[in-house]
Design an enzyme around this catalytic site. Sequence first.
Site, PDB file in Angstrom:
ATOM      1  N   GLU A   1      12.033   2.346  14.285  1.00  0.00           N
ATOM      2  CA  GLU A   1      11.108   3.382  13.794  1.00  0.00           C
ATOM      3  C   GLU A   1       9.832   3.331  14.613  1.00  0.00           C
ATOM      4  OE1 GLU A   1       9.806   2.584   9.740  1.00  0.00           O
ATOM      5  OE2 GLU A   1       9.757   0.436  10.134  1.00  0.00           O
TER       6      GLU A   1
ATOM      7  N   TYR B   1       0.831  -1.202   0.000  1.00  0.00           N
ATOM      8  CA  TYR B   1       0.000   0.000   0.000  1.00  0.00           C
ATOM      9  C   TYR B   1       0.861   1.246   0.000  1.00  0.00           C
ATOM     10  CZ  TYR B   1       0.905   0.951   4.979  1.00  0.00           C
ATOM     11  OH  TYR B   1       1.510   1.255   6.177  1.00  0.00           O
TER      12      TYR B   1
END
Length: 285
Positions: free
Chosen positions: A182, A33
């Site tokens: 992250e 995506y």
Amino acid sequence: MSRIAYVNGRYLPFREAKIHVEDRGYQFADGVYEVCEVRGGKPVDERRHLARLERSLGELRIALPMPLTALDVVLREVVARNRIGYGMVYLQITRGVARRDHAFPVPTPAPAVVVTARGLNSGRNEALAAKGIAVISVPDNRWGRVDIKTIGLLPNVLARQAAVEQGARDAWFVDRDGAVTEGASTNAWIVTGEGTVVTRPADHAILRGITRTVLFDVIKARGLVVEERAFTLQEAYTAREAFVTAATQIVVPVVRIDGRPVGDGRPGPVATALRADFHRHAERT
Ligand code: PLP
């Protein structure tokens, strides 16, 4: 006004926008995506997002369902049909529909394509950035190829939920060496006591964020020093500033990590300046 989604060649009202029960995205998270910010009715940094999409598809050996120029037309059409001035556009491509079996189906099905768009509340986002956010740390228990932007996001979902349950906004993944990889849906940054801006190198352990890429230009234009290296959670606790980046959030200051104030516990000048400068460097065509 009903929201309109693009599904496999058709623009449909949401209630009619449906995916097959044997879509491999639904059964195996076998797909990728992209999310672009929309400003002034136009996707931001779309060229870079589509380039990353092409790379993600290539890594999974899913064919590009149409040329990038055609995907560009679809994205813009969905933005226009939903009358989005400021918001986001979401694009998902899966390996398609086939009888359930783990290996790639033969013959190869047509990839399934879905595009949706929705408005965001700019006042709310600005208020969040002005206040800063709290993050928690969680062990990074994801697979070894998070550089591919797949729709398989269960560790990210659970990490964000843990953050919400602890009154925080984001979760920072920490690897076995104690280094931050992250955020659950963001890239993580700190500013050291010397004023150096630090973020982890984009290897297989993080997603190479498009906002992250553009931010290097913003940082250099400000005359700041930037270093791509792993930083530990301990270093983040004592950093002068911390912040996260993502397409729909741009730059958001982090003011607490695991309940400890970062710097003086308020959004710092570097993060605030980088946020203010960002759209001068991003592409909007
Ligand atoms: N890291 C992860 C895990 C993400 O999911 C995202 C965005 O969704 C990012 C980083 C930031 O990427 P970008 O700046 O392209 O939105």
